[in-house]
Design an enzyme around this catalytic site. Structure first.
Site, mmCIF file in Angstrom:
data_model
loop_
_atom_site.group_PDB
_atom_site.id
_atom_site.type_symbol
_atom_site.label_atom_id
_atom_site.label_comp_id
_atom_site.label_asym_id
_atom_site.label_seq_id
_atom_site.Cartn_x
_atom_site.Cartn_y
_atom_site.Cartn_z
ATOM 1 N N LYS A 12 0.856 -1.200 0.000
ATOM 2 C CA LYS A 12 0.000 0.000 0.000
ATOM 3 C C LYS A 12 0.885 1.242 0.000
ATOM 4 O O LYS A 12 2.044 1.207 0.446
ATOM 5 C CB LYS A 12 -0.950 0.028 1.201
ATOM 6 C CG LYS A 12 -0.278 0.075 2.603
ATOM 7 C CD LYS A 12 0.135 1.456 3.095
ATOM 8 C CE LYS A 12 0.810 1.388 4.464
ATOM 9 N NZ LYS A 12 1.776 2.449 4.721
ATOM 10 N N ASP A 141 -2.735 -2.189 10.241
ATOM 11 C CA ASP A 141 -2.839 -2.062 8.776
ATOM 12 C C ASP A 141 -3.437 -3.308 8.119
ATOM 13 O O ASP A 141 -3.734 -3.301 6.918
ATOM 14 C CB ASP A 141 -1.450 -1.844 8.155
ATOM 15 C CG ASP A 141 -0.930 -0.425 8.383
ATOM 16 O OD1 ASP A 141 -1.731 0.449 8.784
ATOM 17 O OD2 ASP A 141 0.273 -0.200 8.160
#
Ligand code: ATP
Length: 300
Positions: A12, A141
């Site tokens: 990401k 996350d």
């Protein structure tokens, strides 16, 4: 029962990352936008039913990655077995391509891919929400990495709201110098911002989200921000070197991702991105060209 599934573990980048406060338990309250990108590890999971649980992990690509219980993918397998009540032997093989400790959530991506793979192998006993809950217990996350796409991330990173993804573009992601310890980066921000006891500036991802919705790449790039960038720039001179090199080669925007030190540059075309990467190679910095992945992953 035996079976094998290979899942992509996508990195990401943070298009926006602000801290808006701190909880009494020490967790920082975030607000920002995360974007999945096509830079990825490959995670292959083999399962064989047995009376006892065993997890075994092997890897290619980066000998520095732990292969024991310190590996997030290893812990994810353990957690998934417990959550589903299955018992057996799990072998995880990771082909590591995502730079480690780079602000790209590589460990979280591997853990998320392991959770998706085992849930698929077992015939989807956990709902998407349960899978994210299992992941959240291992790392903030991980729920985003389980779902993928583009999302506003709030809370400690676990409150996710899907939004429009980056318009068509090519990305260069590169890093050089020492990796960053995320806890140390937070500690430095705590010093700088008085432990976040008062509001720090205005976090306004709504404007960025609006530009994403309109598909306006220049405005998106103009509205990107990352509270960690100035802190890490002082410690790792390559952040600025990479950002400047990519901007000079025509990147519409360039910024550090997460707690760094990886930097991404956003280019309108793959050809321009390749030229940006070639310039980095010329000055001795390695990286890769990739694209945004705007779709969410299938979890059932
Ligand atoms: P984040 O952006 O979530 O802060 P990061 O990209 O900065 O993460 P990671 O690549 O996830 O950092 O690695 C951070 C540390 O986690 C590594 O130094 C490593 O010791 C440990 N680790 C545990 N599991 C993994 C994994 N599967 N891949 C990479 N690192 C892992």
């Amino acid at each position: 029962m035996t079976g094998r599934v290979t899942e992509s573990a996508y990195a990401k980048i943070n298009l926006s990352l602000q801290i808006v406060g701190k909880r009494t338990d020490g967790y920082h309250i975030l607000d920002g936008v995360m974007q999945t990108v096509s830079l990825r590890d490959a995670v292959t999971v083999d399962f064989e039913a047995a009376a006892e649980n065993t997890v075994f992990l092997t890897a290619d690509g980066n000998p520095a990655m732990p292969t024991d219980g310190r590996n997030l993918a290893y812990r994810a397998a353990d957690a998934l077995l417990k959550a589903t009540g299955r018992t057996g032997s799990v072998h995880i093989h990771i082909e590591k391509n995502i730079p480690m400790a780079g602000g790209l959530a590589g460990g979280s991506a591997d853990a998320a891919a392991t959770l998706r793979a085992l849930n698929r192998l077992f015939g989807f006993p956990l709902s998407a929400g349960e899978l994210c809950q299992t992941g959240a217990a291992l790392g903030a996350d991980i729920p985003f990495c389980i779902r993928g796409g583009t999302m506003r991330t709030q809370g400690i990173g676990d409150l996710l709201t899907p939004c429009a993804g980056l318009p068509p573009c090519s990305l260069v992601i590169a890093c050089a110098g020492d990796g960053v310890s995320t806890p140390l980066a937070y500690a430095e921000l705590d010093r700088r911002y008085g432990d976040f006891t008062h509001a720090v500036g205005a976090s306004n991802p709504e404007k960025l989200i609006d530009a994403l919705q309109k598909g306006d790449l220049s405005t998106v790039c103009g509205r990107m921000d990352n509270i960690f960038e100035s802190v890490i720039c002082e410690r790792n001179p390559y952040v600025e070197v990479i950002r400047n090199a990519l901007t000079e080669k025509g990147a519409v925007g360039a910024m550090m991702s997460g707690s760094g030190p990886s930097v991404f540059g956003i280019f309108r075309t793959e050809r321009e991105a390749e030229a940006g990467l070639a310039e980095l190679k010329r000055i001795g910095i390695s990286g890769s060209v990739c694209t945004p992945v705007n779709r969410e992953f299938s979890l059932c």
